[in-house]
Design a protein around this motif. Structure first.
Motif: not given
Length: 478
Positions: A279, A297, A300-301, A305, A307
C-alpha cells in the motif's frame, strides 16, 4: 485518434496449394515420351511472432484481414510450382491468441515466440509423381489443398513485474514517471491515463518493470469506466501496489474505503488472490494528506499490509519503495519453477486406428470422416474419370469400402466424405468384385497404353512371331 489497442478480432487466411500439372513429354520421334507434369507449390502460412519493438495491436485494428500468398501450379517438363510466401505478423510480448469461442490457442510470451495461426494448403502432385508400374501414364493430376481460413482474437496482457492499481487521479502516472524513465500523460482530471504505461526501474542489482493500470472505479470488473478493458494487464504481474490518494477533494472518499473497493473489483475479476500487496499512501506533501496518512496507516498495517508514505511530486519515500518492490520481485522470480527445455513427445498411432470413421446417420446417409479421406477428396478433380478411379483405389486400399460394408451399406446408398458444411456426397457402388467380373483395373486409362507407339510396335512384333510359330506348326514335310 486511437493510439493503443489491446484487443482485436483478426481474420487470417493461409495460401492455397498450387494444382499439379498433367503433361506428357513430347519431342521429335517421341510424341508420347511419358508423363512430365510437375507438382504444385505449398501455400504460405500465417505466423504470429513476438516482436519486442511492437507494443500495441493497433495495426490489426485498422487492417483485420490478412492473407498469405498461394502456391504456384506445376508445369510441364517436371517443373514444380513455387511455394507461397509465409505471412509473418509481429505482435507484442504477452499476446494471447483465442478462437471465437474464447478457447486459448497460444500464449505468446518471450521475444521470437511464434504460432502458426493458419496453415497453408499442400500442393497437388503432378502426373509424373503419380506414375507407377501399374499406372505408367496418368492422365490426371491432384488439385492443391485450400489453406486454413479462421477468425481469431488477439488479447494483449502486459508483461510487467509490478502493477500500480487505484482510483483515477490517485497519482499512479506521477509515481511511475519518477520511479522510471517513462513519460506518461499527467493532469489533474479523472481518466488522464487511457492506456497502460510501462516503465523500467533499477534498484541496486535488480531491474524490474512496472505498469500503470488505468481506470479502476467501482464496477470496473463489470465493465464500468475503463477497468474491464485493462484489468487483464494485471494478470501477469507478480506484485500489486495500491496507490491511495490521501489528498482527494471528494468528501465521500478516504484511503481505506478506496482500498476496499479496489480489492473487491480485483476479487470479482479473479485469479489475483495470491499476489503480494503493498500500500502506497501518496501526496503526503500536502499538509492534510500527511495528517490523513498518519491516521489510516495503523489500520492498514493491522490488516497485514506493508505501508509506504510517499510523494511523487516532492520525491519523498521513493527509494525505500523502490527497494521494497525489488525484494518482492526477486522473491517472486526465485519462487517460479525453472523453465525446462521442450520435450519431444512421440505419440504413435494406435494399432487399431484405421485413420477414419464410418457412421450411419438418422437419414440413412453414411458419413466418412478422417484426415486422409477428406484430404484426398479435396485434391480430386471430379471432372476427370481417371482421377475419380484413382480416388476409389486409394479409399479401397485404406479400407473404407470394407468398413462401409460392415456398417451395412448397400449398392445405391448415399455416402458423404467430409464435414456437413463441405462434404462430397455420392451414391455408393461397391468396386470390390470377383475376378471374372473385373473388366479392368481401377484407376487406369487403357487408351493411353494403346496410343503409345512403343506399345503398339511391341504388340505388332508379337503378332508376327505368333503367325510364324503357327505357320511352322502347320508345315507338313513332303
Amino acid at each position: 485518434m486511437t493510439t493503443f489497442v489491446d484487443r482485436v478480432e483478426l481474420n487470417v487466411a493461409a495460401g492455397n496449394g498450387g494444382h499439379g500439372c498433367a503433361s506428357v513429354h513430347r519431342e521429335k520421334f517421341k510424341p508420347l515420351g511419358g508423363p512430365d507434369g510437375g507438382n504444385g507449390g505449398r501455400g504460405g502460412d500465417v505466423i504470429l511472432t513476438v516482436d519486442q519493438s511492437v507494443t500495441t495491436l493497433l495495426e490489426y485494428h485498422h487492417s483485420p484481414h490478412r492473407k498469405a500468398t498461394n502456391g504456384k501450379p506445376g508445369e510441364g517438363g517436371n517443373r514444380s510450382g513455387k511455394d507461397g510466401q509465409d505471412l509473418v505478423l509481429s505482435v507484442p510480448d504477452g499476446t494471447v491468441v483465442l478462437d471465437k469461442q474464447g478457447n486459448v490457442l497460444a500464449d505468446l510470451v518471450g521475444h521470437g515466440t511464434s504460432f502458426v495461426a493458419a496453415q497453408g494448403g499442400r500442393g497437388g502432385l503432378g502426373n509424373a509423381a503419380l506414375a507407377s508400374a501399374r499406372r505408367k501414364a496418368p492422365g490426371f493430376a491432384l488439385l492443391g489443398e485450400p489453406g486454413d481460413l479462421r477468425d481469431i482474437v488477439l488479447e494483449l496482457k502486459t508483461v510487467a513485474d509490478v502493477a500500480l492499481v487505484g482510483y483515477p487521479s490517485a497519482g499512479k502516472s506521477s509515481l511511475i514517471s519518477v520511479l522510471s524513465a517513462a513519460k506518461p500523460k499527467i493532469a489533474d482530471y479523472p481518466f488522464t491515463t487511457l492506456v497502460p504505461n510501462l516503465g523500467v526501474v533499477t534498484a541496486g542489482s535488480t531491474v524490474y518493470t512496472i505498469a500503470d493500470v488505468p481506470g479502476l472505479i467501482p464496477g470496473a470488473s463489470q465493465g464500468k469506466g475503463l477497468g474491464l478493458e485493462f484489468l487483464r494487464h494485471v494478470e501477469r504481474c507478480s506484485v500489486l501496489v495500491h496507490v491511495l490518494d490521501t489528498a482527494t477533494l471528494e468528501s465521500d472518499r478516504d484511503p481505506v474505503s478506496d482500498l476496499d473497493i479496489i480489492e473487491e473489483e480485483l476479487k470479482e475479476y479473479g485469479g489475483l488472490d495470491n499476489r503480494p500487496r503493498i500500500v502506497v499512501l501518496n501526496k503526503i506533501d500536502v499538509p492534510d494528506g500527511k495528517d490523513l496518512a498518519e491516521m489510516v496507516r495503523p489500520d492498514l498495517e493491522a490488516r497485514g499490509y506493508r505501508v509506504f508514505e510517499v510523494s511523487a511530486v516532492a520525491h519523498i519515500g521513493l527509494k525505500e519503495l523502490s527497494f521494497a518492490l525489488a525484494d518482492l520481485v526477486g522473491t517472486a522470480r526465485a519462487a517460479k519453477p525453472k523453465e525446462e527445455a521442450t520435450r519431444i513427445v512421440i505419440r504413435p498411432k494406435a494399432v487399431d486406428d484405421a485413420g477414419f470413421t464410418v457412421t450411419r446417420e438418422e437419414d440413412g446417409l453414411f458419413r466418412v470422416r478422417g484426415e486422409k479421406p477428406e484430404r484426398w477428396v479435396r485434391q480430386t478433380d471430379f471432372n476427370n474419370d481417371e482421377a475419380v478411379g484413382y480416388l476409389a483405389d486409394r479409399l479401397n486400399r485404406l479400407g473404407v469400402e470394407d468398413e462401409l460394408m460392415k456398417a451395412g451399406a448397400r449398392s445405391g446408398d448415399g455416402v458423404a466424405i467430409g464435414p456437413e458444411d463441405n462434404a462430397v456426397v455420392f451414391d455408393w457402388e461397391p468396386t470390390v468384385m470377383a475376378g471374372a467380373e473385373m473388366l479392368g483395373r481401377r484407376g487406369e486409362d487403357h487408351r493411353l497404353d494403346e496410343a503409345r507407339p512403343a506399345v503398339q510396335r511391341r504388340r505388332d512384333r508379337q503378332a508376327e512371331r505368333d503367325e510364324l510359330d503357327q505357320a511352322y506348326d502347320d508345315f507338313e514335310p513332303f
